[in-house]
Scaffold this motif. Structure first.
Motif, PDB file in Angstrom:
ATOM      1  N   ALA A  71       0.850  -1.183   0.000  1.00  0.00           N
ATOM      2  CA  ALA A  71       0.000   0.000   0.000  1.00  0.00           C
ATOM      3  C   ALA A  71       0.891   1.241   0.000  1.00  0.00           C
ATOM      4  CB  ALA A  71      -0.919   0.005   1.221  1.00  0.00           C
ATOM      5  N   ARG A  72       0.345   2.345  -0.435  1.00  0.00           N
ATOM      6  CA  ARG A  72       1.128   3.572  -0.554  1.00  0.00           C
ATOM      7  C   ARG A  72       1.685   4.026   0.792  1.00  0.00           C
ATOM      8  NH1 ARG A  72      -2.195   7.231  -3.938  1.00  0.00           N
ATOM      9  NH2 ARG A  72      -1.661   5.616  -5.452  1.00  0.00           N
ATOM     10  N   ASP A  73       0.957   3.739   1.857  1.00  0.00           N
ATOM     11  CA  ASP A  73       1.387   4.185   3.182  1.00  0.00           C
ATOM     12  C   ASP A  73       2.384   3.240   3.854  1.00  0.00           C
ATOM     13  OD1 ASP A  73      -0.243   6.375   2.914  1.00  0.00           O
ATOM     14  OD2 ASP A  73      -1.925   5.481   3.999  1.00  0.00           O
ATOM     15  N   ASP A  74       2.543   2.011   3.321  1.00  0.00           N
ATOM     16  CA  ASP A  74       3.417   1.037   3.982  1.00  0.00           C
ATOM     17  C   ASP A  74       4.850   1.538   4.088  1.00  0.00           C
ATOM     18  OD1 ASP A  74       1.260  -0.596   4.237  1.00  0.00           O
ATOM     19  OD2 ASP A  74       1.887  -2.068   2.756  1.00  0.00           O
ATOM     20  N   PHE A  75       5.352   2.119   3.005  1.00  0.00           N
ATOM     21  CA  PHE A  75       6.704   2.645   2.985  1.00  0.00           C
ATOM     22  C   PHE A  75       6.733   4.111   2.555  1.00  0.00           C
ATOM     23  CE2 PHE A  75       7.340  -1.891   2.854  1.00  0.00           C
ATOM     24  CZ  PHE A  75       8.509  -2.104   3.566  1.00  0.00           C
ATOM     25  N   GLY A  76       5.566   4.748   2.528  1.00  0.00           N
ATOM     26  CA  GLY A  76       5.504   6.139   2.113  1.00  0.00           C
ATOM     27  C   GLY A  76       5.896   6.336   0.662  1.00  0.00           C
ATOM     28  N   GLU A  77       5.467   5.420  -0.199  1.00  0.00           N
ATOM     29  CA  GLU A  77       5.863   5.467  -1.613  1.00  0.00           C
ATOM     30  C   GLU A  77       4.775   6.135  -2.464  1.00  0.00           C
ATOM     31  OE1 GLU A  77       8.529   1.655  -2.546  1.00  0.00           O
ATOM     32  OE2 GLU A  77       6.513   1.133  -1.891  1.00  0.00           O
ATOM     33  N   PRO A  78       5.089   7.213  -3.153  1.00  0.00           N
ATOM     34  CA  PRO A  78       4.092   7.892  -3.982  1.00  0.00           C
ATOM     35  C   PRO A  78       3.544   7.030  -5.111  1.00  0.00           C
ATOM     36  CG  PRO A  78       5.974   9.326  -3.575  1.00  0.00           C
ATOM     37  CD  PRO A  78       6.349   7.977  -3.066  1.00  0.00           C
ATOM     38  N   HIS A  79       4.323   6.033  -5.578  1.00  0.00           N
ATOM     39  CA  HIS A  79       3.893   5.233  -6.729  1.00  0.00           C
ATOM     40  C   HIS A  79       3.522   3.796  -6.356  1.00  0.00           C
ATOM     41  CE1 HIS A  79       6.058   8.597  -8.636  1.00  0.00           C
ATOM     42  NE2 HIS A  79       5.192   8.417  -9.609  1.00  0.00           N
ATOM     43  N   ALA A  80       3.163   3.570  -5.107  1.00  0.00           N
ATOM     44  CA  ALA A  80       2.829   2.211  -4.674  1.00  0.00           C
ATOM     45  C   ALA A  80       1.392   1.839  -5.021  1.00  0.00           C
ATOM     46  CB  ALA A  80       3.057   2.066  -3.173  1.00  0.00           C
ATOM     47  N   TRP A  81       1.180   0.582  -5.146  1.00  0.00           N
ATOM     48  CA  TRP A  81      -0.080  -0.131  -5.314  1.00  0.00           C
ATOM     49  C   TRP A  81      -1.013   0.459  -6.351  1.00  0.00           C
ATOM     50  CZ3 TRP A  81      -2.265  -3.707  -1.070  1.00  0.00           C
ATOM     51  CH2 TRP A  81      -1.289  -4.656  -0.762  1.00  0.00           C
ATOM     52  N   HIS A  82      -2.318   0.328  -6.135  1.00  0.00           N
ATOM     53  CA  HIS A  82      -3.308   0.668  -7.168  1.00  0.00           C
ATOM     54  C   HIS A  82      -3.068   2.089  -7.651  1.00  0.00           C
ATOM     55  CE1 HIS A  82      -7.221   1.735  -8.912  1.00  0.00           C
ATOM     56  NE2 HIS A  82      -7.394   0.429  -9.100  1.00  0.00           N
ATOM     57  N   ILE A  83      -2.735   2.228  -8.955  1.00  0.00           N
ATOM     58  CA  ILE A  83      -2.286   3.531  -9.440  1.00  0.00           C
ATOM     59  C   ILE A  83      -2.548   3.688 -10.932  1.00  0.00           C
ATOM     60  CG2 ILE A  83       0.048   2.666  -9.878  1.00  0.00           C
ATOM     61  CD1 ILE A  83       1.118   5.426  -9.087  1.00  0.00           C
ATOM     62  N   TYR A  84      -2.882   4.901 -11.308  1.00  0.00           N
ATOM     63  CA  TYR A  84      -2.878   5.326 -12.713  1.00  0.00           C
ATOM     64  C   TYR A  84      -1.812   6.398 -12.837  1.00  0.00           C
ATOM     65  CZ  TYR A  84      -7.201   2.812 -13.720  1.00  0.00           C
ATOM     66  OH  TYR A  84      -8.143   1.827 -13.902  1.00  0.00           O
ATOM     67  N   ASN A  85      -0.866   6.173 -13.754  1.00  0.00           N
ATOM     68  CA  ASN A  85       0.264   7.081 -13.882  1.00  0.00           C
ATOM     69  C   ASN A  85       0.522   7.357 -15.360  1.00  0.00           C
ATOM     70  OD1 ASN A  85       2.475   8.107 -11.851  1.00  0.00           O
ATOM     71  ND2 ASN A  85       3.552   7.646 -13.755  1.00  0.00           N
ATOM     72  N   ILE A  86       0.605   8.623 -15.740  1.00  0.00           N
ATOM     73  CA  ILE A  86       0.929   8.961 -17.119  1.00  0.00           C
ATOM     74  C   ILE A  86       2.315   8.408 -17.429  1.00  0.00           C
ATOM     75  CG2 ILE A  86       1.447  10.854 -18.709  1.00  0.00           C
ATOM     76  CD1 ILE A  86      -0.654  12.498 -17.305  1.00  0.00           C
ATOM     77  N   PRO A  87       2.486   7.683 -18.545  1.00  0.00           N
ATOM     78  CA  PRO A  87       3.792   7.113 -18.860  1.00  0.00           C
ATOM     79  C   PRO A  87       4.909   8.151 -18.782  1.00  0.00           C
ATOM     80  CG  PRO A  87       2.148   6.269 -20.370  1.00  0.00           C
ATOM     81  CD  PRO A  87       1.467   7.323 -19.543  1.00  0.00           C
ATOM     82  N   GLY A  88       5.871   7.901 -17.905  1.00  0.00           N
ATOM     83  CA  GLY A  88       6.986   8.811 -17.737  1.00  0.00           C
ATOM     84  C   GLY A  88       6.665  10.079 -16.974  1.00  0.00           C
ATOM     85  N   GLY A  89       5.399  10.207 -16.523  1.00  0.00           N
ATOM     86  CA  GLY A  89       4.980  11.454 -15.896  1.00  0.00           C
ATOM     87  C   GLY A  89       4.365  11.274 -14.538  1.00  0.00           C
ATOM     88  N   GLU A  90       3.314  12.073 -14.267  1.00  0.00           N
ATOM     89  CA  GLU A  90       2.781  12.144 -12.914  1.00  0.00           C
ATOM     90  C   GLU A  90       1.610  11.188 -12.685  1.00  0.00           C
ATOM     91  OE1 GLU A  90       0.418  15.163 -15.308  1.00  0.00           O
ATOM     92  OE2 GLU A  90       2.477  14.437 -15.209  1.00  0.00           O
TER      93      GLU A  90
END
Length: 512
Positions: A187-206
Motif C-alpha cells: 500500500a502507498r502508506d506502507d513505505f511512504g511510496e508515492p507510486h505504490a499499489w493501485h495507481i494510474y500514472n501517465i507514462p513517464g509522468g505524474e
C-alpha cells in the motif's frame, strides 16, 4: 563394471559435497556460480529448463541499462564477450558488430553461448539442466540441503552445501526454505511510496489516479520474441495457435483509431528492436489500452510446475495469436500485414521449443523480506520524499528507471493508461547504491538471495533487470566465498572485505 560404479560414486559424492548450490540458471544465478567458482568453491547450478541464461538467452535481445558506467564487473565481461563473438564471426566493420552496439544487443543464441563459455571455463561448476527444486531442508534456522528432481528421469536427488542461493525469477527457494517474502504490491502508506499499489500514472509522468490500496496483483508476464526477416532463416506461422480467438485483440483497433501510438497496428502492439543477422526482437508494448497480457499470469507464482506450464502455454498462445492476428486478420490494415509478415520465427533459435522462447518473462515474483527493504525513497529524488540512496554496505549500483507493466486489463473509464503501469520514470529515478542487506533473510541462515531480493514492488521495478541481477549475483558469489572461507554466517560477512574483492573484480559501488 567396476569403473562405471566408481565414476558414478565420484559424481554422486561431488554433488553431495558442494560448497554452493545455486537454484536458477538466470544471469544472476550464473554470475553467482561463476564468481564463487573463480574463488575456489565447488558449485552446483540447477536450472529448470534445458538451457541456461534466463531471459537474456530467451529473446530479451538487449541489456536494459541506461547508464553503462554504473554496472561493470561480471556484466561488463558478458558484454565484452558478446562483442568479441560478433567481431570474430563477422569482422570488426560488419553490420552485425554495428547492430550489437558494443555487445549490449545480441541474438538469444549468442547470449546463451556466452553464458555457457563462462560456465565451461570453471571445472568446479556442475550444471544440472532440466531439474527442478522440490524442497529445502532447514535445521536450527539454517538451510542445509535441497532436494531436486530430474525432470526427464523423475529421479530425486539431495544436495548438501554450505551456502544456498536463490537465483530464480519466482523466488522458489526462499519459499521452500520458509523465509518470509512479499507477493504483490505494498500500500502507498506502507513505505511512504508515492507510486505504490493501485495507481494510474501517465507514462513517464505524474500520477493521475488510483486508490493507493494494496493488493496481490502482479505486473503482466509476456514473452520477448526474436524473429527473422531472412526467408532462409524463417519458420513461418502456418496456422493460428490452439484456441485462437480474434476478439481478444480487437481492443487494439481503439488505439489505432485514436491515433495514440502511430498508424501501423503492428508497431502499436509491439516495440520492434533490430538485432544482428537480420533479426528483430518483439516486446509486447504496454502502452495500448488494448494490451491483452495483464492478469493472464494470475496464480502462476504460487502454483506447482504443472499449473505454471499451463499458464505459460496460455501466454505463449496469446502471443502467437497476436502475431497471427496482425499477419492475417482481414480487418487489420495492409501496412500492418506487411510489417508482420516480413518477420517470422527464427530457424536457428530454440529448435527444441518449436523456435519459440523457452523462458516466460516473469517480471516479478516473490520478494524476500530481508534485513533491509529497498523502497522508492532509496532509488529516487522527488519533491516531498526524502532521498536515501547511499548505504555503507553497498555491493552494487542500480540505475534503471522505475518501470512496471500493467496490472489490470482495460477497466471501464480507462482512456489514458492501464492500471498499474509505471512507464520508465526517468524524471525521478537516480543511480543508487544497493545494500548487501537486501539479499539476506531476516531469520534464515545459509541462504543468499540476489534475484528475488528484498524490495518493495516499486523498487523491484527498477532492480528487476538482468544487468543489475548480474551485479547482485557477483556480490552474492563473493559473499558466499567469504562466509565459507571465514566460517561465518552470510549476515556476518565483513562488508569492507567484500567491497574490496568486488572492486578488485571491476564492480562499481559508487552511485554517480
Amino acid at each position: 563394471m567396476r569403473l562405471i560404479c566408481f565414476v558414478i560414486t565420484l559424481i554422486v559424492t561431488a554433488l553431495h559435497a558442494q560448497d554452493v548450490v545455486v537454484i536458477g540458471g538466470t544471469p544472476g544465478g550464473i554470475a553467482t556460480a561463476v564468481t564463487a567458482a573463480r574463488l575456489g568453491h565447488r558449485v552446483t547450478l540447477v536450472e529448470y529448463h534445458q538451457r541456461i541464461g534466463g531471459m537474456s538467452a530467451s529473446g530479451l535481445g538487449a541489456s536494459d541499462i541506461e547508464n553503462r558506467a554504473m554496472i561493470q564487473g561480471f556484466f561488463r565481461e558478458f558484454v565484452d564477450r558478446v562483442k568479441a563473438h560478433y567481431v570474430a564471426a563477422y569482422g570488426a566493420e560488419s553490420e552485425a558488430v554495428k547492430l550489437c552496439k558494443d555487445g549490449y544487443w545480441y541474438e538469444p543464441r549468442v547470449a546463451e553461448k556466452v553464458f555457457e563459455s563462462f560456465v565451461v571455463e570453471q571445472p568446479l561448476i556442475t550444471v544440472l539442466k532440466h531439474h527442478q527444486l522440490v524442497s529445502a531442508e532447514v535445521k536450527d534456522g539454517r538451510v542445509v540441503a535441497v532436494t531436486i528432481l530430474n525432470r526427464a528421469t523423475k529421479v530425486e536427488q539431495k544436495l548438501n552445501a554450505k551456502v544456498f542461493v536463490d537465483g530464480t525469477y519466482e523466488g522458489d527457494l526462499i519459499a521452500a526454505a520458509g523465509a518470509e517474502f512479499r507477493l504483490g504490491r505494498e500500500a502507498r502508506d506502507d513505505f511512504g511510496e508515492p507510486h505504490a499499489w493501485h495507481i494510474y500514472n501517465i507514462p513517464g509522468g505524474e500520477r493521475i489516479g488510483g486508490t493507493g490500496a494494496g493488493d496481490k496483483r502482479m505486473q503482466a508476464f509476456t514473452f520477448r520474441i526474436p524473429l527473422s526477416s531472412n526467408p532462409e532463416n524463417q519458420v513461418p506461422l502456418t496456422a493460428p495457435p490452439a484456441g485462437y480467438d480474434r476478439t481478444r485483440y480487437l481492443g487494439y483497433f481503439d488505439d489505432l483509431k485514436g491515433g495514440r501510438f502511430g498508424k501501423n497496428l503492428t508497431t502499436i502492439a509491439f516495440t520492434v528492436r533490430k538485432l544482428p543477422n537480420e533479426k528483430v526482437e518483439l516486446n509486447m508494448k504496454p502502452l495500448p489500452l488494448g494490451f491483452v497480457f495483464a492478469e493472464e499470469n494470475v496464480g502462476y507464482i504460487e502454483a506447482g510446475w504443472t499449473e505454471r506450464e499451463r499458464i505459460t502455454a496460455k501466454i505463449r498462445d496469446l502471443s502467437l495469436g497476436l502475431l497471427w492476428f496482425l499477419q492475417h486478420d482481414s480487418e487489420v490494415p495492409e501496412n500492418a500485414h506487411e510489417t508482420a509478415l516480413k518477420h517470422q520465427p527464427c530457424r536457428d533459435e530454440f529448435p527444441e521449443y518449436d523456435h519459440f522462447p523457452f523462458q516466460l518473462y516473469v517480471r516479478e515474483g516473490r520478494r524476500l523480506v530481508g534485513e533491509f527493504t529497498l523502497s522508492e525513497r532509496n532509488i529516487t529524488e522527488q519533491p516531498g520524499l526524502p532521498s536515501e540512496r547511499m548505504h555503507e554496505d553497498a555491493i552494487a549500483v542500480g540505475e534503471f528507471p522505475i518501470d512496471s507493466f500493467p496490472m489490470q486489463k482495460r477497466q471501464p473509464g480507462d482512456t489514458v493508461v492501464l492500471e498499474g503501469y509505471l512507464g520508465m520514470l526517468k524524471k525521478i529515478t537516480r543511480p543508487y547504491q544497493i545494500p548487501y542487506r537486501i539479499m539476506i533473510p531476516k531469520k534464515i541462515d545459509g541462504l543468499i538471495v540476489p534475484v528475488p531480493a528484498s524490495t518493495t514492488h516499486v523498487a523491484f521495478s527498477s532492480i528487476r533487470l538482468e544487468p543489475t541481477w548480474m551485479a547482485l549475483g557477483q556480490a552474492a558469489g563473493v559473499a558466499a566465498h567469504l562466509a565459507i572461507e571465514q566460517n561465518v554466517e552470510l549476515r556476518k560477512v565483513p562488508v569492507k572485505e567484500m567491497q574490496a574483492v568486488l572492486m578488485k573484480q571491476g564492480a562499481v559501488l559508487r552511485a554517480e
